[in-house]
Design a protein around this motif. Structure first.
Motif, mmCIF file in Angstrom:
data_model
loop_
_atom_site.group_PDB
_atom_site.id
_atom_site.type_symbol
_atom_site.label_atom_id
_atom_site.label_comp_id
_atom_site.label_asym_id
_atom_site.label_seq_id
_atom_site.Cartn_x
_atom_site.Cartn_y
_atom_site.Cartn_z
ATOM 1 N N LEU A 156 0.838 -1.199 0.000
ATOM 2 C CA LEU A 156 0.000 0.000 0.000
ATOM 3 C C LEU A 156 0.875 1.252 0.000
ATOM 4 O O LEU A 156 1.894 1.310 0.689
ATOM 5 C CB LEU A 156 -0.912 0.023 1.233
ATOM 6 C CG LEU A 156 -1.943 -1.094 1.358
ATOM 7 C CD1 LEU A 156 -2.592 -1.059 2.731
ATOM 8 C CD2 LEU A 156 -3.005 -0.971 0.275
ATOM 9 N N SER A 157 0.451 2.252 -0.740
ATOM 10 C CA SER A 157 1.192 3.509 -0.765
ATOM 11 C C SER A 157 0.794 4.419 0.389
ATOM 12 O O SER A 157 1.513 5.357 0.732
ATOM 13 C CB SER A 157 0.947 4.236 -2.099
ATOM 14 O OG SER A 157 -0.437 4.507 -2.269
ATOM 15 N N LYS A 158 -0.358 4.111 1.005
ATOM 16 C CA LYS A 158 -0.852 4.949 2.103
ATOM 17 C C LYS A 158 -1.255 4.073 3.275
ATOM 18 O O LYS A 158 -2.204 3.299 3.187
ATOM 19 C CB LYS A 158 -2.057 5.774 1.632
ATOM 20 C CG LYS A 158 -2.685 6.632 2.724
ATOM 21 C CD LYS A 158 -3.930 7.327 2.210
ATOM 22 C CE LYS A 158 -4.611 8.148 3.301
ATOM 23 N NZ LYS A 158 -5.882 8.763 2.831
ATOM 24 N N VAL A 159 -0.506 4.183 4.363
ATOM 25 C CA VAL A 159 -0.857 3.497 5.611
ATOM 26 C C VAL A 159 -0.984 4.561 6.684
ATOM 27 O O VAL A 159 -0.031 5.298 6.962
ATOM 28 C CB VAL A 159 0.198 2.453 6.012
ATOM 29 C CG1 VAL A 159 -0.160 1.819 7.350
ATOM 30 C CG2 VAL A 159 0.325 1.376 4.942
ATOM 31 N N VAL A 160 -2.174 4.657 7.279
ATOM 32 C CA VAL A 160 -2.470 5.725 8.226
ATOM 33 C C VAL A 160 -2.448 5.228 9.662
ATOM 34 O O VAL A 160 -1.870 5.859 10.556
ATOM 35 C CB VAL A 160 -3.853 6.351 7.908
ATOM 36 C CG1 VAL A 160 -4.231 7.390 8.965
ATOM 37 C CG2 VAL A 160 -3.848 6.972 6.532
ATOM 38 N N CYS A 193 -8.507 -1.391 6.485
ATOM 39 C CA CYS A 193 -8.447 -0.921 7.864
ATOM 40 C C CYS A 193 -7.299 0.057 8.080
ATOM 41 O O CYS A 193 -7.469 1.094 8.722
ATOM 42 C CB CYS A 193 -8.310 -2.122 8.810
ATOM 43 S SG CYS A 193 -8.203 -1.691 10.562
ATOM 44 N N VAL A 194 -6.123 -0.253 7.551
ATOM 45 C CA VAL A 194 -4.941 0.576 7.822
ATOM 46 C C VAL A 194 -4.934 1.879 7.030
ATOM 47 O O VAL A 194 -4.092 2.748 7.275
ATOM 48 C CB VAL A 194 -3.642 -0.217 7.528
ATOM 49 C CG1 VAL A 194 -3.583 -1.480 8.366
ATOM 50 C CG2 VAL A 194 -3.497 -0.553 6.040
ATOM 51 N N GLU A 195 -5.877 2.044 6.123
ATOM 52 C CA GLU A 195 -5.896 3.251 5.284
ATOM 53 C C GLU A 195 -6.606 4.428 5.941
ATOM 54 O O GLU A 195 -6.599 5.539 5.394
ATOM 55 C CB GLU A 195 -6.561 2.947 3.939
ATOM 56 C CG GLU A 195 -5.723 2.061 3.035
ATOM 57 C CD GLU A 195 -6.381 1.810 1.689
ATOM 58 O OE1 GLU A 195 -5.641 1.656 0.706
ATOM 59 O OE2 GLU A 195 -7.628 1.749 1.625
ATOM 60 N N GLY A 196 -7.217 4.214 7.107
ATOM 61 C CA GLY A 196 -7.890 5.298 7.796
ATOM 62 C C GLY A 196 -7.689 5.180 9.291
ATOM 63 O O GLY A 196 -7.206 4.166 9.795
ATOM 64 N N VAL A 197 -8.071 6.207 10.022
ATOM 65 C CA VAL A 197 -7.964 6.198 11.479
ATOM 66 C C VAL A 197 -9.118 5.388 12.058
ATOM 67 O O VAL A 197 -10.279 5.588 11.689
ATOM 68 C CB VAL A 197 -7.996 7.631 12.041
ATOM 69 C CG1 VAL A 197 -7.993 7.614 13.568
ATOM 70 C CG2 VAL A 197 -6.807 8.425 11.526
ATOM 71 N N GLY A 198 -8.799 4.462 12.953
ATOM 72 C CA GLY A 198 -9.838 3.640 13.568
ATOM 73 C C GLY A 198 -10.572 2.806 12.528
ATOM 74 O O GLY A 198 -9.968 2.198 11.647
#
Length: 300
Positions: free
Chosen positions: A224-228, A270-275
């Motif tokens: 993934l390029s975006k992990v939040v 799941c890991v792409e956003g907060v909570g």
């Protein structure tokens, strides 16, 4: 569709991510697992919250076919965890743990839930996980998650639990800790000797390994390029896995492999956003597209 009984923690998380603080985000093992599983089958949730638990949170769960007849509202405040992640999100530091009403949690399985064919025992005390099994009928499939704390202080009870479940899910560090084996193949063999037919070892950003019989299945994580925010990714993975099994009703080896892929697909949201924000916003078409990405990733 076959219902899934999920028992575990429901919490508020205060997350320090990338220099920002996100206060009292909805979390907990049962929360993440239930939202993930509900993408595929109806969920029966058992857990405890305090009087501070908002109607918006219960509505979020009900809107996703999560039956809350087993949700206990106790006098006091909801379980709260606060943690700070490293800049690269590879590690985290616990700043505060307030068990609150969760400290006295004794799972009470409603009569209507006791015949659930699929059961997920979220990451709670193995003593409580065994108490859940004492209250239910003969399920077709039981999955249990655990963590290093229980390996340290409930080692004997955890071994007893292993003799009563179908699949144990844990990460690579926990597998080594529980078995005193550095090699994960030997660790999985030792874990299966305790009773579970399948052992799934999570390796975070490096995917997961499934051991069953003489077979080993290795699944990469989706790049993934975006992990939040990695909070709840493991619980989401397990919830998606059992959710897919419940929808299909197929416990064959090839389908267990497919279930891992479905669990990983949801964990990637799941890991792409907060909570739970990205997990709850993912549509069926989003999930299908991500499964196709996995198919291309692993095809040769």
């Amino acid at each position: 569709m076959r219902p899934i009984l999920i028992v575990g923690s429901i919490a508020f998380d205060t997350l320090h991510l990338g220099g920002k603080c996100h206060s009292k985000v909805l979390g907990g093992s049962a929360t993440y697992a239930s939202i993930a599983a509900a993408h595929f089958s109806p969920v029966q949730l058992v857990g405890v919250v305090g009087q501070d638990f908002p109607d918006s949170a219960t509505k979020l769960l009900r809107d996703r076919s999560v039956d809350l007849a087993g949700l206990e509202i106790a006098h006091g405040e909801t379980f709260h965890w606060e943690g700070r992640y490293s800049e690269d999100l590879s590690s985290r530091e616990t700043l505060r743990t307030d068990l609150n009403v969760f400290a006295d949690f004794k799972p009470k399985i409603p009569k209507a839930f006791r015949a659930a064919p699929y059961v997920m025992l979220g990451n709670i005390d193995p003593v409580l996980q065994i108490e859940v099994l004492e209250q239910i009928e003969k399920p077709a499939f039981v999955l249990a998650d655990t963590m290093n704390l229980w390996i340290d202080i409930r080692h004997a009870e955890l071994q007893k639990l292993c003799g009563r479940i179908d699949m144990l899910v844990l990460n690579d560090e926990e597998a080594r800790q529980l078995t005193d084996q550095k090699n994960l193949v030997l660790a999985a063999k030792a874990l299966r000797a305790l009773g579970p037919k399948q052992v799934c070892i999570k390796k975070g950003e490096h995917g997961a390994l499934l051991f069953q019989g003489d077979e080993v299945f290795a699944l990469p994580a989706l790049p993934l390029s975006k992990v939040v925010d990695p909070t709840g990714a493991g619980d989401t993975f397990a919830g998606g896995l059992i959710g897919y099994l419940a929808r299909s009703g197929d416990l064959s080896s090839p389908n267990l492999r497919r279930a891992l892929v479905h669990g990983s697909a949801l964990a990637s949201f799941c890991v792409e956003g907060v909570g739970t924000e990205r997990l709850t916003s993912a549509s069926p078409s989003d999930v299908h597209a991500r499964l196709e990405t996995f198919r291309q990733l692993t095809s040769f």
